[in-house]
Design an enzyme around this catalytic site. Structure first.
Site, PDB file in Angstrom:
ATOM      1  CG  ASN A 131      17.717 -31.449 -65.443  1.00  0.00           C
ATOM      2  OD1 ASN A 131      18.372 -30.491 -65.023  1.00  0.00           O
ATOM      3  ND2 ASN A 131      16.424 -31.386 -65.655  1.00  0.00           N
ATOM      4  CD  GLU A 173      14.169 -33.396 -67.222  1.00  0.00           C
ATOM      5  OE1 GLU A 173      13.079 -33.983 -67.272  1.00  0.00           O
ATOM      6  OE2 GLU A 173      14.964 -33.567 -66.292  1.00  0.00           O
ATOM      7  CE1 TYR A 177      16.604 -36.364 -60.369  1.00  0.00           C
ATOM      8  CE2 TYR A 177      16.671 -35.726 -62.677  1.00  0.00           C
ATOM      9  CZ  TYR A 177      16.297 -35.471 -61.375  1.00  0.00           C
ATOM     10  OH  TYR A 177      15.621 -34.315 -61.077  1.00  0.00           O
ATOM     11  NE  ARG A 213      15.882 -25.607 -63.817  1.00  0.00           N
ATOM     12  CZ  ARG A 213      15.324 -26.793 -64.086  1.00  0.00           C
ATOM     13  NH1 ARG A 213      15.211 -27.711 -63.155  1.00  0.00           N
ATOM     14  NH2 ARG A 213      14.905 -27.068 -65.293  1.00  0.00           N
ATOM     15  CG  HIS A 244       9.416 -28.331 -65.509  1.00  0.00           C
ATOM     16  ND1 HIS A 244      10.622 -28.220 -64.848  1.00  0.00           N
ATOM     17  CD2 HIS A 244       9.049 -29.619 -65.390  1.00  0.00           C
ATOM     18  CE1 HIS A 244      10.970 -29.407 -64.342  1.00  0.00           C
ATOM     19  NE2 HIS A 244      10.023 -30.267 -64.652  1.00  0.00           N
TER      20      HIS A 244
HETATM   21  O1  IFM Z   1      10.315 -34.584 -61.238  1.00  0.00           O
HETATM   22  C1  IFM Z   1      11.086 -34.615 -62.387  1.00  0.00           C
HETATM   23  C2  IFM Z   1      11.257 -33.236 -62.973  1.00  0.00           C
HETATM   24  O2  IFM Z   1      10.040 -32.619 -63.221  1.00  0.00           O
HETATM   25  C3  IFM Z   1      12.027 -33.299 -64.260  1.00  0.00           C
HETATM   26  N1  IFM Z   1      13.252 -34.040 -64.102  1.00  0.00           N
HETATM   27  C4  IFM Z   1      13.205 -35.295 -63.419  1.00  0.00           C
HETATM   28  C5  IFM Z   1      12.461 -35.175 -62.113  1.00  0.00           C
HETATM   29  C6  IFM Z   1      12.402 -36.531 -61.396  1.00  0.00           C
HETATM   30  O3  IFM Z   1      11.738 -37.467 -62.176  1.00  0.00           O
END
Ligand code: IFM
Length: 482
Positions: A308, A181, A310, A86, A136
């Site tokens: 996404n 995002e 985290y 990706r 992005h």
């Molecule tokens: O590095 C970023 C990415 O560009 C977008 N999502 C979160 C990642 C970590 O912060």
């Protein structure tokens, strides 16, 4: 084999045949070559060169030098056994100059097209599926100079850019992703100001939300009209998985869920903005930038929704007196807010650890919960984890290897969580680890390392970390390794 432990540290789990194991990067974070082959500045070039905006004054001028190391990076991906890669396309490489006003859009820079064409061909030659993101975060600076995402004209320009890319690569790309995002682009870029272009204008942030949504819908239409292959269409959202505290916890969670999640899934997947979001933000904007027909345009069917994830976030209603906590995981900047309409109502409290080097709490159960919640909300929508990973302060061992047990553990636990969601019926098609390479981590510059491959930012040499070796085993066997 240790299946079923509550801390998500399973091994031996088997992923289904055809499950995609990939890794992800983004143009400004890895490419470098910022002034080469006709590329002009993006908002991140401008922002990172503005003193005080990025740690250590770091910029993406060189980044990981991926632009010049394309062939060896492709070989690295093959060695890791990736089934898909990706990447994102730098809009200012493709359309480096503003439109001349003829109505035909900006002139196309063939050198930019050629780079991504070589990338796509190189992936296909190695049996790796290209998953291409159009946006992005590297908006051409000339579009920001004309007002940026708060302006409808930026969505018009994005549609023309999508037509160009569909015509150029739509015969070979496996999956098109319109936006990465959009929450970050809109709220961090135009509301909070910690991301480019660094504006702190709550009403502009909400206009940006809508024009990014519109850009997504227009781009899916344009890509469909111009792609001659049979690609899948998608968008990637960074979902906020929320925990609530105190009296009014449900209200705090509802407000943030509206701004963070439903502001995008509402129009994209249901064709409407949530009524409560419009009410919560009424003091900031009247949403008159939403025109007749926009919602139908935005709600294009997509083949896969990119997820996404985290960490989680914990919110509560602010009492209006105590110092307001802002632990939402995003580096604060100035007086701006990422939460227009709710910044005086809700606070983000510190979460229980353990934490990654970003200060983000490690919560694999949040991923399982998110995937199950998306299945409940959108039962027929296939899903793909398009980013998950962790920053830690890696140390290079004397023998040159990079043992990174914390990242490996993080990945194991999140893959376990994803597998558990699949066992409960979630249609999850694949998983992309963020990131293939250590890279330019936006406001943190090169200080935070997410890669499963280490990059020495002096020599630019690559070293596969232990997590990368572990991931290669998973990608090659489809079985969660010991
Ligand atoms: O590095 C970023 C990415 O560009 C977008 N999502 C979160 C990642 C970590 O912060």
């Amino acid at each position: 084999m240790n299946a079923g432990t509550s801390d998500y540290r399973d091994s031996g789990l088997v992923f289904p045949e055809g499950f995609t194991f990939g890794s992800a990067t983004a143009s400004y974070q890895v490419e470098g070559a910022a002034q080469e082959d006709g590329r002009t500045p993006s908002i991140w070039d401008t922002f990172s060169k503005t003193p005080g905006k990025v740690w250590n004054g770091d910029t993406g001028d060189v980044a990981t030098d991926h632009y010049h190391r394309l062939e060896s990076d492709l070989d690295l991906m093959k060695d890791l056994g990736l089934g898909a890669y990706r990447f994102s396309i730098a809009w200012p490489r493709i359309q480096p100059q503003p439109s001349t006003g003829s109505g035909a859009g900006s002139a196309v820079n063939q050198a930019g097209i050629d780079f991504y064409s070589r990338l796509v061909d190189g992936l296909l030659e190695r049996g790796i599926r290209p998953v291409a993101t159009l946006y992005h975060w590297d908006l051409p600076q000339y579009l920001e100079d004309a007002g940026g995402w708060p302006m409808r004209a930026t969505a018009d320009a994005f549609e023309r850019y999508a037509e160009v890319m569909g015509s150029a690569l739509g015969d070979r790309v496996h999956t098109w992703t319109t936006l990465n995002e959009p929450w970050c682009s809109a709220y961090l870029g135009y509301g909070q100001g910690g991301h480019a272009p660094g504006r702190g204008e709550p009403a502009a942030a909400l206009a940006a939300v809508h024009h990014l949504n519109l850009a997504h819908g227009r781009a899916v239409q344009a890509l469909r009209a111009t792609s001659t292959g049979d690609p899948d269409y998608s968008v990637t959202l960074n979902f906020h998985v929320l925990r609530g505290r105190g009296d009014g916890a449900a209200e705090a969670m509802r407000r943030i869920d509206g701004l963070a999640n439903r502001a995008f899934t509402g129009p994209m997947l249901r064709g409407e903005y949530p009524v409560d979001l419009l009410e919560d933000t009424a003091s900031v904007t009247d949403w008159s930038f939403v025109e007749d027909g926009d919602l139908a345009t935005i709600a294009q069917p997509i083949d896969v929704l990119g997820v996404n994830y985290y960490s989680t976030a914990t919110v509560r209603m602010w009492d209006g007196v105590s110092p307001r906590q802002q632990n939402d995981g995003h580096k604060a900047s100035g007086d701006g807010t990422a939460w227009p309409g709710s910044d005086k109502a809700v606070e983000f409290v510190q979460q229980p650890g353990p934490y990654t080097a970003m200060g983000w709490n490690i919560a694999p159960e949040g991923l399982e919960e998110l995937l199950l919640s998306l299945k409940a909300q959108f039962p027929d929508q296939p899903l793909m984890v398009t980013e998950n990973g962790a920053a830690f302060d890696d140390v290079v061992a004397d023998n040159g290897s990079v043992p990174d047990p914390e990242r490996l553990d993080y990945l194991r636990r999140h893959f376990t969580a994803a597998h558990r969601a699949m066992e409960q019926g979630v249609d999850l098609r694949g998983y992309f680890v963020w990131s293939l390479l250590d890279n330019f981590e936006w406001g943190y510059g090169y200080a935070k390392r997410f890669g499963i491959v280490r990059v020495d930012f002096d020599s630019l040499e690559r070293t596969v970390k232990d997590s990368g070796k572990w991931y290669a085993l998973l990608a090659k066997t489809g079985v969660l390794p010991e």
